[in-house]
Motif scaffolding. Structure first.
Motif, PDB file in Angstrom:
ATOM      1  N   THR A 193      79.887  58.641 117.935  1.00 60.04           N
ATOM      2  CA  THR A 193      79.144  59.845 118.303  1.00 60.04           C
ATOM      3  C   THR A 193      79.789  61.117 117.742  1.00 60.04           C
ATOM      4  O   THR A 193      79.131  61.859 117.013  1.00 60.04           O
ATOM      5  N   ASN A 196      79.616  61.151 113.934  1.00 58.84           N
ATOM      6  CA  ASN A 196      78.287  61.514 113.432  1.00 58.84           C
ATOM      7  C   ASN A 196      78.096  63.018 113.448  1.00 58.84           C
ATOM      8  O   ASN A 196      77.540  63.588 112.514  1.00 58.84           O
ATOM      9  N   ALA A 197      78.582  63.652 114.528  1.00 58.33           N
ATOM     10  CA  ALA A 197      78.449  65.102 114.612  1.00 58.33           C
ATOM     11  C   ALA A 197      79.233  65.768 113.481  1.00 58.33           C
ATOM     12  O   ALA A 197      78.724  66.672 112.816  1.00 58.33           O
ATOM     13  N   TYR A 199      79.949  64.523 110.618  1.00 55.52           N
ATOM     14  CA  TYR A 199      79.209  64.264 109.374  1.00 55.52           C
ATOM     15  C   TYR A 199      78.014  65.214 109.238  1.00 55.52           C
ATOM     16  O   TYR A 199      77.803  65.806 108.182  1.00 55.52           O
ATOM     17  N   GLN A 200      77.252  65.346 110.330  1.00 55.11           N
ATOM     18  CA  GLN A 200      76.056  66.184 110.262  1.00 55.11           C
ATOM     19  C   GLN A 200      76.405  67.636 109.944  1.00 55.11           C
ATOM     20  O   GLN A 200      75.729  68.280 109.143  1.00 55.11           O
ATOM     21  N   PHE A 201      77.479  68.146 110.583  1.00 53.29           N
ATOM     22  CA  PHE A 201      77.830  69.544 110.330  1.00 53.29           C
ATOM     23  C   PHE A 201      78.433  69.734 108.942  1.00 53.29           C
ATOM     24  O   PHE A 201      78.181  70.748 108.289  1.00 53.29           O
ATOM     25  N   MET A 203      77.542  68.056 106.416  1.00 53.14           N
ATOM     26  CA  MET A 203      76.364  68.020 105.534  1.00 53.14           C
ATOM     27  C   MET A 203      75.580  69.335 105.581  1.00 53.14           C
ATOM     28  O   MET A 203      75.032  69.760 104.568  1.00 53.14           O
ATOM     29  N   LEU A 204      75.540  69.954 106.757  1.00 54.35           N
ATOM     30  CA  LEU A 204      74.872  71.260 106.846  1.00 54.35           C
ATOM     31  C   LEU A 204      75.585  72.260 105.935  1.00 54.35           C
ATOM     32  O   LEU A 204      74.946  73.051 105.238  1.00 54.35           O
ATOM     33  N   ASP A 207      75.032  71.356 102.208  1.00 53.43           N
ATOM     34  CA  ASP A 207      73.676  71.731 101.795  1.00 53.43           C
ATOM     35  C   ASP A 207      73.463  73.249 101.849  1.00 53.43           C
ATOM     36  O   ASP A 207      72.339  73.725 101.696  1.00 53.43           O
ATOM     37  N   ILE A 209      73.336  75.282 104.221  1.00 52.58           N
ATOM     38  CA  ILE A 209      72.488  75.821 105.294  1.00 52.58           C
ATOM     39  C   ILE A 209      73.270  76.870 106.066  1.00 52.58           C
ATOM     40  O   ILE A 209      72.711  77.791 106.643  1.00 52.58           O
ATOM     41  N   ARG A 232      83.612  56.008 109.035  1.00 49.59           N
ATOM     42  CA  ARG A 232      82.391  55.489 109.632  1.00 49.59           C
ATOM     43  C   ARG A 232      82.174  54.023 109.238  1.00 49.59           C
ATOM     44  O   ARG A 232      81.821  53.193 110.059  1.00 49.59           O
TER      45      ARG A 232
ATOM     46  N   ASP B  15      73.404  63.906 123.012  1.00 52.44           N
ATOM     47  CA  ASP B  15      74.664  64.503 122.556  1.00 52.44           C
ATOM     48  C   ASP B  15      74.412  65.933 122.083  1.00 52.44           C
ATOM     49  O   ASP B  15      73.633  66.166 121.156  1.00 52.44           O
ATOM     50  N   ASP B  17      76.098  68.171 120.399  1.00 47.60           N
ATOM     51  CA  ASP B  17      76.386  68.555 119.019  1.00 47.60           C
ATOM     52  C   ASP B  17      75.401  67.932 118.044  1.00 47.60           C
ATOM     53  O   ASP B  17      74.947  68.576 117.104  1.00 47.60           O
ATOM     54  N   ALA B  18      75.064  66.671 118.285  1.00 47.13           N
ATOM     55  CA  ALA B  18      74.095  66.012 117.407  1.00 47.13           C
ATOM     56  C   ALA B  18      72.745  66.726 117.497  1.00 47.13           C
ATOM     57  O   ALA B  18      72.054  66.913 116.488  1.00 47.13           O
ATOM     58  N   ALA B  21      73.012  70.036 115.587  1.00 41.28           N
ATOM     59  CA  ALA B  21      72.992  69.832 114.133  1.00 41.28           C
ATOM     60  C   ALA B  21      71.580  69.523 113.642  1.00 41.28           C
ATOM     61  O   ALA B  21      71.133  70.040 112.621  1.00 41.28           O
ATOM     62  N   VAL B  24      69.388  72.696 113.686  1.00 40.00           N
ATOM     63  CA  VAL B  24      69.680  73.562 112.532  1.00 40.00           C
ATOM     64  C   VAL B  24      69.065  72.978 111.263  1.00 40.00           C
ATOM     65  O   VAL B  24      68.418  73.670 110.481  1.00 40.00           O
ATOM     66  N   ARG B  25      69.258  71.658 111.120  1.00 43.73           N
ATOM     67  CA  ARG B  25      68.751  70.974 109.940  1.00 43.73           C
ATOM     68  C   ARG B  25      67.224  71.098 109.829  1.00 43.73           C
ATOM     69  O   ARG B  25      66.684  71.428 108.771  1.00 43.73           O
ATOM     70  N   ALA B  28      66.084  74.615 109.041  1.00 41.42           N
ATOM     71  CA  ALA B  28      66.316  74.918 107.628  1.00 41.42           C
ATOM     72  C   ALA B  28      65.284  74.234 106.734  1.00 41.42           C
ATOM     73  O   ALA B  28      64.991  74.687 105.630  1.00 41.42           O
ATOM     74  N   PRO B 110      73.940  56.729 110.884  1.00 41.37           N
ATOM     75  CA  PRO B 110      73.640  58.129 110.631  1.00 41.37           C
ATOM     76  C   PRO B 110      72.460  58.241 109.667  1.00 41.37           C
ATOM     77  O   PRO B 110      72.424  57.543 108.648  1.00 41.37           O
TER      78      PRO B 110
END
Lengths: 416, 150
Positions: A193, A196-197, A199-201, A203-204, A207, A209, A232, B15, B17-18, B21, B24-25, B28, B110
């Motif tokens: 968990t 993943n967070a 990774y997502q940030f 990636m933001l 990219d 963003i 991962r 979650d 944070d998920a 994210a 935001v994604r 955008a 993911p």
């Protein structure tokens, strides 16, 4: 507790050596109820499998009635019937019976009385048979000549106790394994968990963003991304290995297009190969039949093998994925992943599919948990195939795995 | 993206944070994301606001995500809203359950951004042209359950 004993009627004893010791047996055969001081059911129930009546009598004499209740049968068939009726505490087994001999007798009895200690009786001091017997799971062995009223009860008591301890240890081991698997599974999930967070940030940011990046910022974030991806993958491997060990990993084989999966996998790893300077080559038999496999798991196997091959192949080398009908087993499709890497030393080959084994091939980078090939082997086996490796130092390595060819029932069409 | 009005996407994810994210994604990417941390909140939100698509994480604390999926489809305002299921669970079994419960698509965590974007725009396209029945494609047009995960 049944008081009727299946001891066959026997004639007067031919040579009673010790009348006093024989008395309990004589009393029993004429149907006297158990001694009042001992409650029925608390005595140790002994199933004596012995076709020689004189030997049987000697054994019964050696077992005090206050402690032991002997049920005597003269053949394996009768022993099996008796075991089906209910549990006994111990089996005393003669090795030469009218319907069984030696090792065969032992195997039969162990199968018929799982969890019940078996003590073997042999006519002569033949260590080979005895050692063999103990090795396959018999608790002890006795030479008939040496049986007396001290040795026999003690042997039986110990056999029962050892069997109980073994069962206890076994249960404990199973419980620990289960706990460990649950823990690993839980931990892996919980680790995923936050990862993943991250990774997502990342990636933001990559990219843009969160705003434009400088070249340095982009490079640092790419390094972060690469490491997060690797972490991962390791957590994924740990989770898969745990599930494979616990038998909870879902593998559902259906008609699967091996060629397509191979092409997809190679495409997914093309960038990695390019960075490494390795050429990826396919050599698929034309009109390759579908295989019976779980697409997800097949992709996982190929990805692992290709990833390894690319990782260990020096720049300028190549990795070939070939698939064709198995020349030795036409119901199978054989897939090979061959690299031009440094090869694996012969002594390391037998270990390679074991867990936590790091490739013993030359080369410096040793990242990962060493679970990849273990997972590959388990997944291939669970899909009905087998996997092996061939390698010569300095001449590269070939991993080969087989999967059953899909033979479509008339009404079914391939779905993947 | 949508030329007229931005599509509203409800993110159901426990979650924090998920969820952040993803919000935001999606913003955008030109969508109008609204978020719910649990099933109860998601149901209330769906009744109050018009939603064009749901991104649903299956590991929710209060109910089973598949149960929520069924409830969402039972809600008249959401009857034809596609639900994209996202989960870190064991793929094969979860994918089958999600499809049986009427998910438009099933993605394994993911989720790569590109895959998520394509799935969302595809689902919204089908919704716009009125091709969805109860939030899902008629069987003939459905993708294979495991196709989108990798």
């Amino acid at each position: 507790m049944a008081t009727t004993s299946p001891i066959p009627h026997r004639g007067p004893s031919s040579s009673p050596t010790d009348l006093e010791a024989l008395a309990p047996l004589l009393l029993r055969t004429i149907g006297t109820p158990p001694a009042p001081t001992v409650a029925a059911g608390t005595r140790t129930k002994v199933l004596l499998v012995e076709d020689n009546s004189a030997d049987a009598r000697l054994i019964e004499i050696a077992l005090p009635r206050t402690e032991f209740e002997v049920v005597h049968v003269t053949s394996l068939a009768a022993a099996t019937r008796r075991l089906e009726l209910g549990r006994v505490d111990v089996v005393l087994l003669d090795l030469s019976l009218p319907d069984g001999e030696g090792a065969e007798t032992i195997a039969w009895t162990l199968a018929a009385a799982p969890g019940t200690p078996v003590v073997v009786l042999t006519g002569l001091a033949n260590d080979d048979v005895a050692v063999q017997a103990v090795r396959v799971g018999v608790q002890d062995y006795l030479v008939k000549d040496q049986v007396d009223s001290e040795l026999l009860p003690r042997t039986i008591r110990y056999a029962i106790e050892r069997e109980r301890l073994t069962a206890e240890l076994d249960a404990l081991r199973r419980h620990q394994l289960e706990t460990k698997n649950q823990l690993l599974s839980h931990v892996s999930h919980e680790l995923r968990t936050p990862l993943n967070a991250v990774y997502q940030f990342v990636m933001l940011l990559i990219d843009e963003i969160g705003g434009p990046l400088t070249t340095d910022q982009r490079e640092y974030l790419e390094i972060t991304r690469r490491n997060v991806t690797q972490l991962r993958a390791m957590i994924g491997d740990l989770l898969d290995a745990t599930r494979l060990e616990a038998g909870t990993l879902a593998v559902e084989p259906v008609a699967t297009d091996l060629g397509m999966i191979a092409a997809e996998t190679m495409q997914a790893l093309a960038a990695e190969a390019q960075v490494q300077g390795v050429r990826l080559v396919t050599d698929l038999e034309p009109r390759l039949t579908h295989v019976r496999a779980d697409a997800l798991r097949l992709r996982q196997v190929l990805t692992n093998l290709l990833h390894n091959a690319i990782k260990f192949t020096p720049s300028g080398g190549e990795v070939v994925v070939a698939a064709a009908r198995d020349p030795e087993a036409p119901d199978f499709i054989r897939t090979r992943v061959t690299d031009t890497g440094p090869g694996i030393a012969a002594e390391a080959l037998p270990q390679i599919f074991k867990r936590f084994q790091q490739g013993a091939a030359g080369g410096a980078s040793r990242k990962g948990l060493g679970l990849g090939l273990y997972i590959c082997r388990e997944l291939v086996q669970r899909q009905g195939g087998r996997i092996w490796v061939e390698s010569v130092l300095g001449q590269g390595t070939t991993f080969t795995f087989t999967l059953p060819a899909w033979t479509a029932p008339p009404e079914e069409t391939p779905i993947v | 993206m949508e030329a007229t009005k931005r599509a509203r996407i409800m993110i159901v994810e426990d979650d924090d944070d998920a969820r952040y994210a993803l919000r935001v994604r999606l913003r955008a990417s030109g969508y109008d994301p609204v978020t719910a941390p649990n099933a109860l909140y998601a149901m209330r939100l769906a009744q109050r606001e018009s939603v064009d698509l749901v991104v649903l994480d299956l590991g929710l604390p209060d109910v089973d995500g598949i149960g929520l999926l069924r409830e969402l489809h039972g809600e008249p305002s959401l009857a034809n809203v596609p639900v994209v299921v996202v989960t870190a669970r064991d793929a094969a079994t979860a994918a089958v359950a999600a499809h049986e419960a009427g998910a438009f698509a099933f993605l394994q965590k993911p989720v790569e951004t590109q895959v998520l974007k394509e799935t969302i725009s595809r689902a919204l396209f089908f919704r716009r042209v009125g091709a969805l029945r109860g939030g899902v494609l008629p069987p003939a047009e459905r993708p294979a359950p495991l196709g989108a995960g990798q």
